[in-house]
Design a protein around this motif. Structure first.
Motif, PDB file in Angstrom:
ATOM      1  N   ASP A  97      42.125 -18.574  77.147  1.00  0.00           N
ATOM      2  CA  ASP A  97      43.291 -17.703  77.179  1.00  0.00           C
ATOM      3  C   ASP A  97      43.045 -16.374  76.475  1.00  0.00           C
ATOM      4  OD1 ASP A  97      44.719 -19.711  78.429  1.00  0.00           O
ATOM      5  OD2 ASP A  97      45.267 -20.629  76.519  1.00  0.00           O
ATOM      6  N   THR A  98      42.005 -16.305  75.624  1.00  0.00           N
ATOM      7  CA  THR A  98      41.900 -15.150  74.740  1.00  0.00           C
ATOM      8  C   THR A  98      40.671 -14.295  74.974  1.00  0.00           C
ATOM      9  OG1 THR A  98      43.011 -16.503  73.080  1.00  0.00           O
ATOM     10  CG2 THR A  98      42.018 -14.451  72.314  1.00  0.00           C
ATOM     11  N   PHE A  99      39.496 -14.901  75.026  1.00  0.00           N
ATOM     12  CA  PHE A  99      38.270 -14.103  74.963  1.00  0.00           C
ATOM     13  C   PHE A  99      37.375 -14.207  76.198  1.00  0.00           C
ATOM     14  CE2 PHE A  99      39.157 -14.612  70.330  1.00  0.00           C
ATOM     15  CZ  PHE A  99      39.292 -13.264  70.034  1.00  0.00           C
ATOM     16  N   ASP A 101      37.880 -12.737  78.969  1.00  0.00           N
ATOM     17  CA  ASP A 101      37.762 -11.347  79.399  1.00  0.00           C
ATOM     18  C   ASP A 101      36.960 -10.614  78.332  1.00  0.00           C
ATOM     19  OD1 ASP A 101      37.979  -8.726  80.106  1.00  0.00           O
ATOM     20  OD2 ASP A 101      40.156  -8.604  79.886  1.00  0.00           O
ATOM     21  N   GLU A 102      35.805 -10.094  78.714  1.00  0.00           N
ATOM     22  CA  GLU A 102      34.917  -9.443  77.749  1.00  0.00           C
ATOM     23  C   GLU A 102      35.615  -8.347  76.952  1.00  0.00           C
ATOM     24  OE1 GLU A 102      30.429  -9.629  78.779  1.00  0.00           O
ATOM     25  OE2 GLU A 102      31.423  -8.196  80.077  1.00  0.00           O
ATOM     26  N   LYS A 103      36.488  -7.607  77.626  1.00  0.00           N
ATOM     27  CA  LYS A 103      37.152  -6.498  76.933  1.00  0.00           C
ATOM     28  C   LYS A 103      37.927  -6.990  75.728  1.00  0.00           C
ATOM     29  CE  LYS A 103      37.779  -2.635  80.049  1.00  0.00           C
ATOM     30  NZ  LYS A 103      38.734  -1.856  80.852  1.00  0.00           N
ATOM     31  N   ALA A 104      38.529  -8.171  75.839  1.00  0.00           N
ATOM     32  CA  ALA A 104      39.304  -8.709  74.718  1.00  0.00           C
ATOM     33  C   ALA A 104      38.390  -8.962  73.517  1.00  0.00           C
ATOM     34  CB  ALA A 104      40.012  -9.989  75.135  1.00  0.00           C
ATOM     35  N   TYR A 105      37.183  -9.445  73.769  1.00  0.00           N
ATOM     36  CA  TYR A 105      36.260  -9.758  72.678  1.00  0.00           C
ATOM     37  C   TYR A 105      35.691  -8.486  72.042  1.00  0.00           C
ATOM     38  CZ  TYR A 105      32.206 -11.688  70.221  1.00  0.00           C
ATOM     39  OH  TYR A 105      31.267 -12.006  69.271  1.00  0.00           O
ATOM     40  N   TYR A 106      35.357  -7.505  72.871  1.00  0.00           N
ATOM     41  CA  TYR A 106      34.628  -6.349  72.362  1.00  0.00           C
ATOM     42  C   TYR A 106      35.511  -5.176  71.936  1.00  0.00           C
ATOM     43  CZ  TYR A 106      30.258  -8.511  73.858  1.00  0.00           C
ATOM     44  OH  TYR A 106      29.186  -9.351  74.000  1.00  0.00           O
ATOM     45  N   GLU A 112      42.309 -10.894  63.665  1.00  0.00           N
ATOM     46  CA  GLU A 112      43.758 -10.799  63.876  1.00  0.00           C
ATOM     47  C   GLU A 112      44.181 -11.493  65.165  1.00  0.00           C
ATOM     48  OE1 GLU A 112      45.258  -6.861  61.739  1.00  0.00           O
ATOM     49  OE2 GLU A 112      43.555  -6.485  63.039  1.00  0.00           O
ATOM     50  N   THR A 113      43.319 -11.448  66.193  1.00  0.00           N
ATOM     51  CA  THR A 113      43.637 -12.127  67.446  1.00  0.00           C
ATOM     52  C   THR A 113      43.694 -13.638  67.248  1.00  0.00           C
ATOM     53  OG1 THR A 113      42.535 -10.348  68.661  1.00  0.00           O
ATOM     54  CG2 THR A 113      42.946 -12.395  69.852  1.00  0.00           C
ATOM     55  N   PHE A 171      40.648 -11.147  56.585  1.00  0.00           N
ATOM     56  CA  PHE A 171      39.942  -9.956  57.062  1.00  0.00           C
ATOM     57  C   PHE A 171      40.164  -9.775  58.561  1.00  0.00           C
ATOM     58  CE2 PHE A 171      37.836 -10.792  53.084  1.00  0.00           C
ATOM     59  CZ  PHE A 171      37.580  -9.513  52.582  1.00  0.00           C
ATOM     60  N   SER A 172      40.114  -8.522  58.997  1.00  0.00           N
ATOM     61  CA  SER A 172      40.352  -8.232  60.411  1.00  0.00           C
ATOM     62  C   SER A 172      39.190  -8.681  61.283  1.00  0.00           C
ATOM     63  CB  SER A 172      40.592  -6.730  60.607  1.00  0.00           C
ATOM     64  OG  SER A 172      39.466  -5.983  60.155  1.00  0.00           O
ATOM     65  N   ASP A 173      37.965  -8.684  60.720  1.00  0.00           N
ATOM     66  CA  ASP A 173      36.795  -9.028  61.529  1.00  0.00           C
ATOM     67  C   ASP A 173      35.630  -9.332  60.585  1.00  0.00           C
ATOM     68  OD1 ASP A 173      35.277  -9.333  63.987  1.00  0.00           O
ATOM     69  OD2 ASP A 173      36.674  -7.888  64.886  1.00  0.00           O
TER      70      ASP A 173
END
Length: 417
Positions: A97-99, A101-106, A112-113, A171-173
């Protein structure tokens, strides 16, 4: 005789394919280490890592597979001496559902996601230490667990400390962490450093805007300096004299105007040079043309880019499908091939490349091999093109090149230079 069965490369110049393995049917490879005649290959989709006996490089033989813990990936690893260090993190690509799609990951904050989904903690996060005194029989001896998504990539070449990118709660990432390996059975996280804006738990606010991802991919360490790549956050040089309290020497970011994705550092200390590869992360150059940069770091507080590597151009790679552009560099590890003039790199759909930077102002490509596309897709993300995506490269002390692909297995290559 066996060479008749090798998948014929799409292109080769000054390189020759001499061995290939489908890794026991798990053709997806990311980071690899070659150590004591065995290749350790981390899997992005097969949720674990494999060991291939490459002592006869024309006939590599898969000898073991170690399953990752539930819901966890082991995409990066390090070998040194009798130790194998393997990262543990939430398997992000399994989250359909989240990652997927490559754009969502990169292009967005992973921390935060993941936090927004408020999921139950059902994965292993941190690092496992194995004894590999018997190379094909890793034996777990140590574990470092953290609260968060987990580790991404490690750097360990012996000595007291290892270094990792870690996504910790709050942390955000991914940020930079130092790990005390004085007792390999009880590794301890001792220091951390992050770019301002990443510590959301402390109230820091990011200022880099939507669609950009500030996250440590990894750092290489030489002496008391860590050379760290932060995706869309650029490059930092960190003073790690005090491992518990790293200090910033310089933060340098060329995104914008360039497209970010800063991924792989390679210090060449004997020449006061630093090679840095920006990863191509989207298909058909949607994230722009990505470069591998050569920096003059005689003054560490003021790194200056003096050239970029030439772009493969013997075919129309930009429209081939998949990613076209840099990914990883051979990292001059102890006991591997080491050079400050000959650089080996993966270029995703343009395969594996060699570059001579004897004149750092004029890098020249001296060899290339573009492996055949995969016959089976292990990558489960929908709509991925069935083309080569050369992921990681390791060159052993004898000069043999080993390369992984997201689907097409392990290639073993002779360089003709």
């Amino acid at each position: 005789m066996a060479q008749n069965h090798l998948p014929a490369p799409d292109y080769a110049r000054n390189m020759k394919l001499i061995g290939h393995s489908d890794i026991g049917g798990r053709g997806d490879g990311l980071q690899l280490m070659v150590h004591r005649g065995h290749a350790y290959v981390a899997h992005p989709w097969s949720q674990g890592f494999s060991i291939i006996d490459v002592r006869d490089p024309a006939h590599p033989k898969t000898v073991n597979y170690v399953q990752a813990p539930a819901n966890t990936w082991n995409i990066h690893l390090q070998t040194h001496g009798d130790l194998l260090l393997v990262i543990n993190a939430l398997d992000l690509f399994a989250d359909v559902d989240t990652f997927t799609d490559e754009k969502a990951y990169y292009t967005q904050s992973v921390g935060e996601t993941v936090a927004a989904k408020k999921r139950e903690r059902a994965w292993t996060a941190g690092m496992t230490v194995f004894d590999i005194s018997v190379p094909d029989r890793p034996r777990k001896i140590g574990q470092l667990d953290v609260e968060g998504v987990g580790f991404h990539r490690l750097w360990y070449v012996g000595g007291r400390y290892a270094y990792a990118s870690a996504l910790l709660d709050g942390f955000s990432d991914y940020i930079f962490v130092t790990i005390d390996m004085a007792d390999p059975t009880k590794p301890e996280l001792v220091g951390r450093w992050w770019l301002p804006g990443m510590n959301r738990a402390a109230g820091e606010e990011p200022d880099w805007g939507e669609g950009r991802r500030y996250a440590l991919h990894h750092a290489l360490v030489h002496g008391n300096t860590a050379y760290a790549c932060w995706r869309d956050g650029g490059l930092t040089l960190l003073d790690i004299t005090d491992h518990a309290a790293p200090k910033l020497i310089k933060h340098h970011n060329w995104s914008p105007p360039y497209g970010g994705g800063t991924h792989s550092p390679l210090p060449l200390p004997g020449r006061d040079l630093l090679v840095v590869a920006d990863e191509a992360v989207l298909d058909n150059e949607e994230d722009g043309r990505k470069h591998t940069w050569v920096f003059d770091i005689r003054v560490p507080e003021n790194p200056i880019s003096i050239s970029t590597f030439p772009i493969p151009n013997e075919a129309d790679y930009a429209s081939k499908g998949g990613h076209f552009g840099p990914h990883n560099l051979h990292e001059n590890r102890p006991d591997s091939f080491q050079s400050e003039t000959l650089i080996f790199a993966t270029w995703q759909n343009a395969g594996i490349r060699a570059f001579d930077i004897s004149d750092p102002y004029y890098p020249v490509e001296t060899g290339a091999l573009v492996p055949a596309g995969p016959t089976v897709m292990t990558d489960r993300r929908p709509g991925r093109p069935q083309v080569i995506q050369s992921a990681d490269v390791f060159v052993d002390a004898n000069g043999l090149i080993y390369a992984t692909d997201y689907n097409a297995g392990l290639e073993i290559i002779e360089y003709g230079g």
